[in-house]
Design a protein around this motif. Structure first.
Motif, PDB file in Angstrom:
ATOM      1  N   TYR A 100      23.088-100.697  30.689  1.00 58.10           N
ATOM      2  CA  TYR A 100      24.376-100.783  29.979  1.00 58.10           C
ATOM      3  C   TYR A 100      25.488-100.183  30.825  1.00 58.10           C
ATOM      4  O   TYR A 100      25.230 -99.480  31.799  1.00 58.10           O
TER       5      TYR A 100
ATOM      6  N   TRP B 158      30.569 -91.505  27.102  1.00 56.29           N
ATOM      7  CA  TRP B 158      29.468 -92.458  26.873  1.00 56.29           C
ATOM      8  C   TRP B 158      29.138 -93.170  28.197  1.00 56.29           C
ATOM      9  O   TRP B 158      30.011 -93.789  28.810  1.00 56.29           O
ATOM     10  N   GLY B 159      27.900 -93.020  28.614  1.00 55.90           N
ATOM     11  CA  GLY B 159      27.485 -93.674  29.844  1.00 55.90           C
ATOM     12  C   GLY B 159      27.759 -92.866  31.099  1.00 55.90           C
ATOM     13  O   GLY B 159      27.518 -93.340  32.211  1.00 55.90           O
ATOM     14  N   MET B 160      28.287 -91.664  30.919  1.00 54.78           N
ATOM     15  CA  MET B 160      28.535 -90.763  32.050  1.00 54.78           C
ATOM     16  C   MET B 160      27.368 -89.778  32.029  1.00 54.78           C
ATOM     17  O   MET B 160      27.269 -88.967  31.107  1.00 54.78           O
TER      18      MET B 160
ATOM     19  N   ARG C  40      15.271 -85.156  29.786  1.00 58.39           N
ATOM     20  CA  ARG C  40      14.875 -86.552  29.563  1.00 58.39           C
ATOM     21  C   ARG C  40      14.336 -87.195  30.847  1.00 58.39           C
ATOM     22  O   ARG C  40      13.734 -88.260  30.776  1.00 58.39           O
TER      23      ARG C  40
ATOM     24  N   ARG D 266       9.723 -92.699  30.705  1.00 53.45           N
ATOM     25  CA  ARG D 266      10.319 -93.987  30.343  1.00 53.45           C
ATOM     26  C   ARG D 266      11.072 -94.680  31.476  1.00 53.45           C
ATOM     27  O   ARG D 266      11.234 -95.897  31.466  1.00 53.45           O
TER      28      ARG D 266
ATOM     29  N   LEU E 247      19.330 -97.739  22.954  1.00 53.87           N
ATOM     30  CA  LEU E 247      19.523 -96.971  24.191  1.00 53.87           C
ATOM     31  C   LEU E 247      19.406 -95.478  23.918  1.00 53.87           C
ATOM     32  O   LEU E 247      18.789 -94.731  24.667  1.00 53.87           O
TER      33      LEU E 247
ATOM     34  N   LEU F 276      15.890 -94.300  23.122  1.00 56.64           N
ATOM     35  CA  LEU F 276      15.089 -94.251  24.351  1.00 56.64           C
ATOM     36  C   LEU F 276      15.549 -93.119  25.259  1.00 56.64           C
ATOM     37  O   LEU F 276      14.988 -92.915  26.326  1.00 56.64           O
ATOM     38  N   ALA F 277      16.598 -92.413  24.848  1.00 61.15           N
ATOM     39  CA  ALA F 277      17.181 -91.319  25.644  1.00 61.15           C
ATOM     40  C   ALA F 277      17.623 -91.800  27.017  1.00 61.15           C
ATOM     41  O   ALA F 277      17.444 -91.117  28.024  1.00 61.15           O
ATOM     42  N   MET F 278      18.223 -92.990  27.054  1.00 60.63           N
ATOM     43  CA  MET F 278      18.767 -93.483  28.318  1.00 60.63           C
ATOM     44  C   MET F 278      19.818 -92.508  28.826  1.00 60.63           C
ATOM     45  O   MET F 278      20.605 -91.965  28.035  1.00 60.63           O
ATOM     46  N   PRO F 279      19.874 -92.291  30.134  1.00 62.81           N
ATOM     47  CA  PRO F 279      20.884 -91.376  30.688  1.00 62.81           C
ATOM     48  C   PRO F 279      22.290 -91.796  30.235  1.00 62.81           C
ATOM     49  O   PRO F 279      22.585 -92.997  30.196  1.00 62.81           O
ATOM     50  N   GLY F 280      23.104 -90.827  29.887  1.00 60.79           N
ATOM     51  CA  GLY F 280      24.503 -91.113  29.549  1.00 60.79           C
ATOM     52  C   GLY F 280      24.750 -91.449  28.092  1.00 60.79           C
ATOM     53  O   GLY F 280      25.902 -91.566  27.673  1.00 60.79           O
ATOM     54  N   THR F 281      23.685 -91.609  27.293  1.00 63.01           N
ATOM     55  CA  THR F 281      23.905 -91.960  25.891  1.00 63.01           C
ATOM     56  C   THR F 281      24.242 -90.709  25.080  1.00 63.01           C
ATOM     57  O   THR F 281      23.861 -89.599  25.451  1.00 63.01           O
ATOM     58  N   LEU F 282      24.955 -90.909  23.977  1.00 56.55           N
ATOM     59  CA  LEU F 282      25.437 -89.792  23.168  1.00 56.55           C
ATOM     60  C   LEU F 282      25.191 -90.070  21.688  1.00 56.55           C
ATOM     61  O   LEU F 282      25.259 -91.221  21.256  1.00 56.55           O
ATOM     62  N   PRO F 283      24.943 -89.036  20.908  1.00 57.12           N
ATOM     63  CA  PRO F 283      24.668 -89.213  19.479  1.00 57.12           C
ATOM     64  C   PRO F 283      25.957 -89.278  18.648  1.00 57.12           C
ATOM     65  O   PRO F 283      26.947 -88.641  18.978  1.00 57.12           O
TER      66      PRO F 283
ATOM     67  N   PRO G  79      11.798 -88.344  23.231  1.00 57.44           N
ATOM     68  CA  PRO G  79      12.325 -88.897  24.481  1.00 57.44           C
ATOM     69  C   PRO G  79      13.392 -88.045  25.176  1.00 57.44           C
ATOM     70  O   PRO G  79      13.471 -88.058  26.393  1.00 57.44           O
ATOM     71  N   LYS G  80      14.203 -87.317  24.441  1.00 60.53           N
ATOM     72  CA  LYS G  80      15.259 -86.541  25.101  1.00 60.53           C
ATOM     73  C   LYS G  80      14.742 -85.226  25.675  1.00 60.53           C
ATOM     74  O   LYS G  80      15.442 -84.557  26.407  1.00 60.53           O
TER      75      LYS G  80
END
Lengths: 483, 481
Positions: free
Chosen positions: A100, A198-200, A320, A325, B39, B42-49, B87-88
């Motif tokens: 993303y 977001w995304g950083m 993480r 993953r 995303l 899955l704790a993708m880097p850069g994601t925020l709650p 995951p995080k």
């Protein structure tokens, strides 16, 4: 073409003096030829860039007059870019292709910018020299035996060397302003919450803030306008209307009250830098500013507080990256614990591990109150210092860094000496206020930066003052030899 | 020595929001693995709650229902530990500033007394995913569909003194969250899970004994068995001269025993700290006022009303108000037949045993409240006797139609024609002449016992259809005469 600023490029593209595709092609060629000396790019996305450039030309032909349409930029490699490796300059993310786009990337792409690639940096933005990258150290174009500052050193080196007119960057303790100072650029760290995170990829969530690095205040205004704004995907983003940064540039400085904090001119500051700072003050006085001495009494506690809070958050944020993953996974793990331990031990570099351990320690049972809570109290005191100061002055001015760009490897043996390079920039992150660094001259051929700090959401004021100063000086127009 | 059991419970109730607590993923149970993982999950880097406001609303409703202080400012914290289904590498939870503070819940014990159980706090947190260790050829699979599902962790004071009390408390919480519509209460699917902190101490001692925590018990029956087993284990240990150690244990329902999972020394240091990605949540007074006005009638209030409005016993009222569905069913039967006591009896005895036999919930009952109410009307107007009604009820349960249809079809209408009953009685008495003789020569006490025999014979002869009251009267007359 490469000598043009972002604003000049915007005018040239609007006047059809060249196309976005021609410009992108020229700059990609320059990167190919010159970047091996600097190592400022981790990934060059030539095909995607040319595609974006052609799309921008098509949009322009169809009547679109967006100010960033066709503007070539590149992103610090911690902004997630869909389909493109986003490494954070770490082995642990060397194989990570983001699924993303970061909000900043998405907004700038929508505005028609052309991204030439991903820029080198300190691993996970931890550092002030851009030497801790898994992809090797970044060099300063003004003297390639020296560091460009960090952590946004790739962004700074690429812009200073005229490989790109502007770049995205992030600033957690000075990572936009310090490299700006060391490479002769203008860079602004906006108010915390002004630019979406977001995304950083997070280093220290409560301190991280994205912003632009460019040659001029006007270019920063242009790029920040495309990056900033409220984002529902970031709970710490603030729903506050966006100022027209470009329109604010022209405002005269008459009556501007500037504060000089005595703590910024004490021991540790290179005297020659102090002189350059005072020369800027004289220029600003001529433009109508008045000067007042002020005090920020808790500044001395900022570095210790920062080096508790930032590592504490980092120790959690980086959990993480566990080899489960995505990202690096060790060969043939024997069990789960082995998988975790070796993936992380092999995947993270030394400085990242150091900060994870410091942060883990600071949050541990029995130490939390003494470290983390104490640091939060200091943070409150630093905020209060600024609130008090801004009752009397509109802006605070001082040096961005205590020293000039140092030699590659010079501070490797002593991380604390590198930490101290952030002494003037860190307080803005702790308080959440905006700060800008602008070129203020040269010493022995190396750039010097001056820092301006303003109250919350007064990015427009910072850009305005820097722009007015740049109307009467030409430090920002100097180019390093060979670039 | 006399021992006293001390129990405190931590109940995890899955809130029935449509999406997760910090992401937009759906929370439906049973979807294919990892199809409900975004995303962020899955704790993708850069994601925020981003906090789901509905989870906050549900937690506040619970707080209001247990008369708790609701934190004007509540803070999310990170609980750090490594596990593949987390995951995080941290669970977002609440530590120092939970959304729901001190409250209490009154529970009805079997002897009819009411006991107040203190609730220390209830806080919001996210659930973890699931690790799957089968079918992966020596590897483990991870399903993150559940990761990020909102949980309300309800922590009781150590006020509970027996396994039975513990079950009563969990049942009350179960009823409450279902009344509030904030949790489906499906324990088999893990929507409501319970950790039991159990210790024992000599009766009369003020200090608590060392406790063990039994993790993740997921049925009322297992809660009772696990606690009873653990209490006995602890008493045996102490009486044998050793000590209880503070540890986490797991209950194995197959072996009916608890076994050690990890000791206090092995416990993680979770390094809680305020989550910098989420701002503190401020709950405004007006918001709470609005929620308060939306609160449904709660089990305790309903129970009281059933007693006062319908004259039911405390026990009956508490059983009938135990779940919203049960209460609604009962009230519907009552409305149709206008006889609360008959309605209560039929719901609690015949309907309950029918449902129990087939393992059905009341909302799956094959006999609707309207059907049952209509049938009770036929008892009240003497169309059928109570005994025949049981046959009618069974036929309704088998789907044979309404009470009236079944009575008609099977010819179950009660015989109330006196002459027909008399003729039938004459036959019965003639066939049992010896007993009639015996009856007539017996004293009053013995007669009473024998009378039942004649009633039984008479009802049998009429295939249960004779009006029992008339049978009684006429029979008495004939025997005495």
């Amino acid at each position: 073409m490469h000598e043009l600023t972002l604003a000049e490029i915007a005018r040239a593209l609007a006047g059809k003096r060249f196309s976005a595709e021609e410009l992108a092609t020229t700059l990609l060629e320059r990167i190919r030829q010159l970047d091996p000396q600097l190592n400022s790019f981790i990934t060059v996305t030539a095909d995607q860039a040319l595609e974006q450039a052609r799309a921008a030309d098509t949009r322009r032909a169809a009547g679109d007059t967006g100010v960033l349409l066709g503007a070539p930029i590149a992103h610090k490699d911690l902004f997630c870019t869909k389909g493109v490796r986003t490494s954070c300059a770490s082995k642990i993310l060397d194989n990570f292709v983001s699924p993303y786009d970061a909000t900043v990337v998405e907004k700038l792409a929508a505005a028609g910018t052309v991204s030439l690639g991903k820029l080198n940096m300190d691993e996970f933005a931890m550092g002030s020299a851009s030497e801790s990258s898994y992809y090797g150290a970044v060099k300063n174009p003004w003297d390639i035996s020296r560091v460009p500052g960090g952590s946004s050193g790739g962004s700074a080196a690429a812009v200073a060397a005229r490989l790109i007119p502007a770049a995205t960057a992030t600033d957690t303790g000075g990572s936009i302003r310090q490299p700006a100072a060391l490479t002769g650029l203008t860079g602004i760290k906006p108010t915390y919450g002004r630019v979406s995170r977001w995304g950083m990829i997070a280093y220290a969530s409560s301190l991280d803030q994205g912003g632009p690095l460019a040659r001029t205040a006007e270019d920063c205004a242009l790029l920040l306008g495309g990056m900033a704004g409220f984002d529902t995907k970031d709970s710490t983003s603030i729903d506050q209307p966006l100022d027209d940064y470009l329109a604010a540039l022209a405002k005269p400085l008459t009556g501007l009250r500037i504060g000089l904090p005595q703590e910024y001119f004490g021991a540790g500051l290179d005297n020659r830098i102090a002189d350059k700072v005072m020369a800027v003050v004289e220029e600003l006085k001529k433009l109508g500013a008045t000067i007042k001495e002020i005090s920020l009494p808790n500044m001395q506690h900022a570095i210790p507080a920062y080096y508790v809070i930032a590592p504490a958050e980092a120790s959690s944020n980086l959990s993480r990256f566990d080899g489960v993953r995505f990202g690096y996974r060790c060969e043939n793990p024997t069990d789960l614990t082995d998988l975790y331990k070796r993936s992380r031990a092999e995947g993270f570099g030394a400085e990242v591990k150091r900060r994870i351990m410091v942060g883990t320690y600071a949050l541990s049972a029995g130490y939390y109150d003494a470290y983390y809570l104490k640091a939060q109290k200091i943070r409150r005191l630093i905020k209060d210092d600024f609130s008090a100061a801004f009752k009397d002055v509109d802006l605070i001015l001082g040096p961005t860094t205590p020293n000039l760009a140092w030699k590659l490897g010079e501070k490797n043996a002593d991380p604390v000496s590198a930490y101290l390079e952030d002494i003037y920039t860190i307080t803005a992150n702790l308080a959440g206020i905006p700060g800008l660094s602008m070129p203020a001259g040269f010493i022995d051929g190396l750039p010097v930066g001056v820092q301006l700090l303003a109250p919350y959401f007064q990015e427009a004021r910072l850009l305005n003052v820097a722009h007015q100063y740049q109307q009467v000086t030409d430090w920002h127009r100097q180019a390093p030899n060979g670039f | 020595m006399q021992w006293e059991t001390v129990i405190g419970l931590e109940i995890h109730a899955q809130l029935s929001t449509r999406s997760k607590i910090f992401s937009g993923s759906a929370t439906t149970f049973g979807a294919a693995p990892n199809t409900q993982a975004s995303l962020l999950d899955l704790a993708m880097p850069g994601t925020l709650p981003v906090l789901n406001a509905e989870a906050v609303r549900m937690a506040c409703l619970f707080g209001l229902a247990i008369d708790a202080e609701i934190g004007a400012k509540n803070v999310f914290a990170r609980k750090n530990y490594f596990y593949p289904d987390l995951p995080k590498g941290y669970q977002t939870s609440q530590m120092d500033h939970p959304i729901v503070g001190k409250g209490h819940l009154d529970i009805a014990l079997e002897d009819g007394t009411i006991k107040r159980i203190g609730i220390t706090r209830a806080h919001l947190e996210e659930d973890a995913g699931k690790s799957l260790h089968e079918d992966f050829h020596g590897m483990s699979g991870i399903d993150l569909n559940r990761a990020g599902t909102p949980l309300l962790e309800i922590v009781s004071e150590p006020d509970i003194r027996s396994a039975k009390e513990a079950v009563a408390y969990v049942k009350s919480i179960h009823a409450l969250v279902r009344y509030l519509g904030i949790c489906d209460g499906n324990m088999a699917e893990g929507s409501l899970r319970c950790d039991c902190n159990v210790s024992v101490r000599p009766k009369g001692q003020a200090a608590f004994g060392t406790r063990a925590e039994i993790k993740n018990v997921n049925s009322f029956r297992f809660i009772e068995k696990a606690i009873n087993h653990e209490v006995q284990r602890q008493i045996d240990l102490i009486e044998d001269g050793s000590k209880v150690i503070q540890e986490t244990r797991l209950y194995d329902p197959n072996k009916d025993e608890t076994r050690s999972m990890r000791s206090k020394e092995e416990a993680n240091d979770y390094r809680y700290f305020p989550c910098p990605d989420l701002l503190p949540v401020t709950i405004e007074h007006n918001y709470l006022q609005q929620l308060r006005s939306e609160l449904p009638e709660l089990p305790a209030q309903k129970c009281e009303r059933f007693e006062s409005q319908f004259g039911l016993s405390a026990y009956d009222a508490s059983v009938l108000s135990a779940s919203r569905e049960m209460a609604n069913y009962f009230e519907q039967v009552q409305r149709v037949c206008d006889d609360a006591k008959l309605a209560a009896n039929w719901v609690m005895v015949e309907l309950a045993s029918l449902l129990n036999k087939d393992g059905l919930e009341i909302e799956q009952s094959p006999v609707s409240a309207e059907q049952l109410g209509d049938m009770i009307l036929r008892i009240k107007d003497s169309t059928i006797s109570g005994k025949i009604a049981k046959m009618v009820f069974e036929a309704m349960a088998a789907g044979e139609g309404s009470a009236d249809e079944i009575i008609e079809k099977k010819g179950l209408k009660q015989v109330t024609d006196s002459s027909a009953i008399e003729a039938m009685l004459d036959e019965v008495l003639a066939a049992n002449a010896a007993q009639v003789e015996q009856y007539r020569s017996s004293d009053e006490a013995k007669r009473g016992k024998m009378f039942g025999f004649f009633v039984g014979q008479a009802m049998k002869a009429s295939k249960g259809k004779a009006n029992p009251q008339q049978v009684n009267e006429l029979l008495k007359h004939k025997l005495e005469g």
